[in-house]
Design a protein around this motif. Structure first.
Motif, PDB file in Angstrom:
ATOM      1  N   ARG A   1      61.109  73.583  70.726  1.00  0.00           N
ATOM      2  CA  ARG A   1      60.540  73.652  72.065  1.00  0.00           C
ATOM      3  C   ARG A   1      59.039  73.866  71.971  1.00  0.00           C
ATOM      4  N   SER A   2      58.339  73.317  72.947  1.00  0.00           N
ATOM      5  CA  SER A   2      56.918  73.615  73.088  1.00  0.00           C
ATOM      6  C   SER A   2      56.738  74.252  74.459  1.00  0.00           C
ATOM      7  N   PHE A   3      55.860  75.251  74.509  1.00  0.00           N
ATOM      8  CA  PHE A   3      55.664  75.991  75.746  1.00  0.00           C
ATOM      9  C   PHE A   3      54.298  76.653  75.745  1.00  0.00           C
TER      10      PHE A   3
ATOM     11  N   GLU B   1      56.793  82.315  80.130  1.00  0.00           N
ATOM     12  CA  GLU B   1      56.841  81.103  79.317  1.00  0.00           C
ATOM     13  C   GLU B   1      57.127  79.898  80.213  1.00  0.00           C
TER      14      GLU B   1
ATOM     15  N   ILE C   1      58.103  76.043  79.768  1.00  0.00           N
ATOM     16  CA  ILE C   1      58.560  75.049  78.798  1.00  0.00           C
ATOM     17  C   ILE C   1      57.932  73.697  79.118  1.00  0.00           C
TER      18      ILE C   1
ATOM     19  N   GLN D   1      58.445  71.004  76.672  1.00  0.00           N
ATOM     20  CA  GLN D   1      59.273  69.986  76.035  1.00  0.00           C
ATOM     21  C   GLN D   1      60.358  70.639  75.198  1.00  0.00           C
ATOM     22  N   PHE D   2      61.526  70.025  75.218  1.00  0.00           N
ATOM     23  CA  PHE D   2      62.543  70.250  74.200  1.00  0.00           C
ATOM     24  C   PHE D   2      62.564  68.981  73.372  1.00  0.00           C
TER      25      PHE D   2
END
Length: 126
Positions: free
Chosen positions: A57-59, A67, A69, A71-72
């Motif tokens: 994940r990017s956050f 947080e 999010i 992208q998964f």
């Protein structure tokens, strides 16, 4: 070993076998345990990672400390902070593995070499 990434590349651009071999030689395969930060806020992103196995994940953390999010990223996909990677400036995001992951890492230096030698790879990364 390179089947998944080569299939991905073949869907994006017409690349010869010898060009694909050069590309593969520039990749570094790595295994990363879950709950590992590949990138944290303030660091400069020096990679693009293709996920062979796992989920990432990017956050970012908003002004209230929550947080958010972005992208998964799952198998057969790329993850990076493209702005930080290209501009070589500190990132404002985190990239964290959610599972044990197997990745192909393409460094900024190796990507530059790849694009200099095989310009049609631009189609893959655009």
């Amino acid at each position: 070993m390179y089947e998944a990434i080569n299939n991905y590349i073949s869907r994006c651009a017409s690349i010869s076998e010898s060009e694909m071999e050069l590309f593969n030689s520039l990749l570094k395969k790595t295994t990363v345990p879950k709950k590992t930060y590949l990138l944290q806020e303030g660091e400069i992103c020096n990679f693009e990672a293709f996920i062979i196995k796992g989920c990432i994940r990017s956050f970012y953390i908003d002004e209230n400390g929550f947080e958010v999010i972005l992208q998964f990223a799952i198998e057969d996909w790329w993850v990076s902070d493209i702005a930080s990677f290209h501009d070589q400036k500190p990132s404002n995001i985190y990239i964290e593995t959610l599972e044990d992951c197997e990745l192909f890492i393409l460094s900024d230096k190796n990507k530059e070499e790849l694009l200099n030698q095989i310009p049609q790879f631009e189609r893959v990364f655009s």
